[in-house]
Design a protein around this motif. Structure first.
Motif, mmCIF file in Angstrom:
data_model
loop_
_atom_site.group_PDB
_atom_site.id
_atom_site.type_symbol
_atom_site.label_atom_id
_atom_site.label_comp_id
_atom_site.label_asym_id
_atom_site.label_seq_id
_atom_site.Cartn_x
_atom_site.Cartn_y
_atom_site.Cartn_z
ATOM 1 N N GLY A 1 42.935 -59.585 -23.499
ATOM 2 C CA GLY A 1 42.612 -59.275 -22.114
ATOM 3 C C GLY A 1 42.353 -60.362 -21.425
ATOM 4 N N SER A 2 42.491 -61.673 -21.794
ATOM 5 C CA SER A 2 42.367 -62.661 -20.847
ATOM 6 C C SER A 2 43.516 -63.406 -20.580
ATOM 7 C CB SER A 2 41.541 -63.814 -21.613
ATOM 8 O OG SER A 2 42.377 -64.495 -22.707
ATOM 9 N N ASP A 3 43.538 -64.346 -19.713
ATOM 10 C CA ASP A 3 44.808 -64.945 -19.334
ATOM 11 C C ASP A 3 44.904 -66.325 -20.046
ATOM 12 O OD1 ASP A 3 44.204 -64.156 -15.747
ATOM 13 O OD2 ASP A 3 44.645 -62.917 -17.489
ATOM 14 N N ARG B 1 53.752 -59.799 -15.815
ATOM 15 C CA ARG B 1 52.593 -60.528 -16.328
ATOM 16 C C ARG B 1 52.769 -62.172 -16.041
ATOM 17 N NH1 ARG B 1 50.362 -59.485 -21.888
ATOM 18 N NH2 ARG B 1 52.529 -58.869 -22.565
ATOM 19 N N LYS C 1 49.251 -63.113 -18.191
ATOM 20 C CA LYS C 1 47.838 -62.432 -17.627
ATOM 21 C C LYS C 1 47.617 -61.416 -18.726
ATOM 22 C CE LYS C 1 48.963 -62.378 -13.148
ATOM 23 N NZ LYS C 1 49.474 -63.373 -12.409
ATOM 24 N N ASN C 2 46.451 -60.788 -18.987
ATOM 25 C CA ASN C 2 46.300 -59.744 -19.640
ATOM 26 C C ASN C 2 46.734 -59.644 -21.177
ATOM 27 O OD1 ASN C 2 44.813 -57.328 -20.074
ATOM 28 N ND2 ASN C 2 46.230 -56.179 -18.904
ATOM 29 N N LEU C 3 46.255 -60.479 -22.019
ATOM 30 C CA LEU C 3 46.896 -60.567 -23.188
ATOM 31 C C LEU C 3 46.729 -59.397 -24.048
ATOM 32 C CD1 LEU C 3 46.272 -64.434 -23.801
ATOM 33 C CD2 LEU C 3 48.424 -63.302 -23.681
ATOM 34 N N ASP C 4 47.566 -59.401 -25.180
ATOM 35 C CA ASP C 4 47.741 -58.337 -26.026
ATOM 36 C C ASP C 4 47.858 -58.971 -27.373
ATOM 37 O OD1 ASP C 4 49.208 -55.280 -26.861
ATOM 38 O OD2 ASP C 4 46.996 -55.623 -26.777
ATOM 39 N N ASP D 1 51.409 -60.111 -28.301
ATOM 40 C CA ASP D 1 51.733 -61.276 -27.532
ATOM 41 C C ASP D 1 51.702 -62.400 -28.533
ATOM 42 O OD1 ASP D 1 50.292 -60.413 -24.402
ATOM 43 O OD2 ASP D 1 52.238 -59.998 -25.322
#
Lengths: 337, 157
Positions: free
Chosen positions: A36-38, A91, A108-111, A114
């Motif tokens: 969820g972070s960048d 993203r 952005k918004n890592l999962d 990734d």
């Protein structure tokens, strides 16, 4: 001269790029991030050429366990082109500065999907030969502590504390010994100054020339100010001739303590249990613990206050024992006056 | 007198060996099919093979590792200090350095064992403590007694 330098620099700039034309790309090795972070993936390059207008950056992504890589970012002709179809759609953002050779991107918004390897390839025409560099991204739910960091920190801090305590202990001992020494030298210096004014010229010293050479510069030294490191010079057996004032005081004290010891032992002759060694006049170095114990029995303030630095005085005694006191007196008189 | 010296030295060596074995051996808690230990977490698979991975990177297990290593180091330092003081101490003096290091070693072992006891995860029901854990607890009172002996001991006059 100046024109020659300018010519040389131009020639060098012309010569060197032809030898090493490769462009060198730098990214990180591994990046950790939370879900969820960048994350900012940095990419910079080094090139012998000036940064041209046609510099290009391109990022490709290869998921973990897969062998295909897809392109997710490309910068060319002064404009960035981000992914709008693939897994990183909307993203990716370009946060680099091509003028400063920086081609970093922000994801952005890592999962968890990734996780994988990101490869950066930069080209700076005409410098195009180079090897792309990769950075591995690891996405965690909770960022783990590196193995052994806390272990190393605890062990290092405790051992560091130990070393610090030992250093402080020896420093305090050194300072105490130095203070004792400065007090004694100032006392003897005042006495000697009064006595030497009525004396004739000094008799030639019968000691090694090394002593004279090393202490001649101390002649002009003020007597009330002790030599800077008297303790160190006396502690090392090979350099014990360096400071003559220190040694005079040492030997003098040694003799005085020998006399004290003799007197004490005769006083306590009727209590043989308290004596550990038989009294001998030539003995200069009684055990300091004996002296301290006897001082306590007698309750004499001078003896207790003088035995301040046990180790220092033990060394003094041993040095005083090496040479007879008569010659030390002469040495002191000759070199100081 | 020589007997006392020898006895004290032998006790010290025993404590050092206990501490080393306890730190190095991976047998702090054994379960039915897996043993989670100070350094490795091993799972014995059905066909007899071992599947080991490094112990979890949790704070408390790293603290236990550090404390056990420190206790071994301090015990070793106290042994060296004992031999050094045996020759250099003034007559009638006490072995203070040796005693201090030994007591610190016992304190570290105690802290490490307590942290492990408290924080050990109780996943599986048939999980019990292994021999390395027992050795750590045995080493703690022994080293404390040894340290106190050194305080009381005096160099022969």
């Amino acid at each position: 001269m100046l024109t020659f330098l300018a010519l040389a620099s131009v020639v060098l700039l012309g010569i060197v790029p032809e030898q090493s034309q490769a462009i060198v790309i730098y990214t990180g090795w591994e990046r950790h991030a939370l879900v969820g972070s960048d994350i900012r993936l940095s990419c910079s390059f080094f090139s012998w050429r000036w940064t041209s207008e046609d510099v290009t950056f391109s990022w490709t992504y290869r998921p973990d366990g897969s062998r295909d890589s897809i392109s997710i970012f490309h910068y060319t002709g002064g404009a960035p082109y981000v992914d709008n179809k693939g897994p990183f759609r909307d993203r990716v953002e370009f946060v680099g500065n091509p003028g400063r050779r920086d081609g970093s991107i922000l994801i952005k918004n890592l999962d968890f999907n990734d996780n994988g390897t990101f490869t950066c390839d930069a080209k700076n025409p005409p410098d195009i030969v180079g090897r792309p560099s990769s950075v591995r991204l690891l996405v965690f739910e909770k960022v783990p502590i590196q193995a052994g960091v806390i272990t190393g920190a605890i062990i290092g801090s405790v051992l560091g504390l130990l070393v610090l305590i030992v250093v402080i202990y020896y420093l305090m001992r050194f300072l105490v010994a130095r203070r004792v020494f400065s007090l004694s030298v100032s006392k003897h210096g005042k006495k000697k100054k009064e006595g030497s004014q009525q004396r004739q010229g000094p008799a030639p010293p019968a000691d090694p020339s090394k002593v004279k050479a090393s202490v001649s510069e101390k002649k002009k030294q003020d007597l009330t100010q002790p030599p800077l490191f008297p303790i160190i010079s006396t502690l090392s057996r090979q350099h014990w001739l360096i400071s003559s004032e220190a040694l005079y005081v040492c030997a003098h004290r040694g003799k005085r303590y020998a006399q004290e010891y003799k007197r004490e032992s005769l006083t306590y002759a009727h209590q043989p249990a308290r004596l550990d060694e038989s009294p001998r006049t030539e003995r200069c170095c009684p055990s300091m613990s004996d002296l301290m114990r006897k001082a306590k029995y007698k309750k004499s303030p001078t003896q207790i206050t003088q035995v301040k630095s046990k180790r220092f005085l033990e060394i003094c005694c041993k040095i005083g024992q090496k040479q007879p006191v008569k010659s030390w007196k002469r040495l002191y008189r000759d070199t100081v006056t | 007198m020589l007997l006392i010296l020898l006895g004290v030295l032998v006790l010290h060596l025993i404590i050092l060996i206990l501490l080393i074995v306890s730190t190095a051996a991976s047998a702090w808690s054994v379960g039915g099919d897996r043993s989670t230990d100070l350094w490795y977490s091993c799972l014995i698979s059905s066909n007899g093979g071992y599947h080991c991975k490094p112990s979890s990177n949790e704070d408390w297990i790293q603290a236990v590792q550090a404390l056990m290593i420190l206790s071994v180091l301090f015990c070793f330092f106290s042994l060296i200090a004992f031999v050094f003081q045996l020759f250099k101490l003034v007559k009638g003096g006490r072995f203070y350095f040796t005693a201090i290091f030994q007591i610190f070693a016992s304190l570290f072992v105690m802290c490490g064992a307590i942290i492990y006891t408290v924080m050990c995860p109780d996943d599986s029901p048939h999980k019990q403590f292994g021999y390395a854990y027992v050795l750590a607890w045995v080493a703690f009172p022994l080293s404390l007694i040894s340290g106190l002996i050194y305080i009381v001991l005096r160099k022969k006059e």
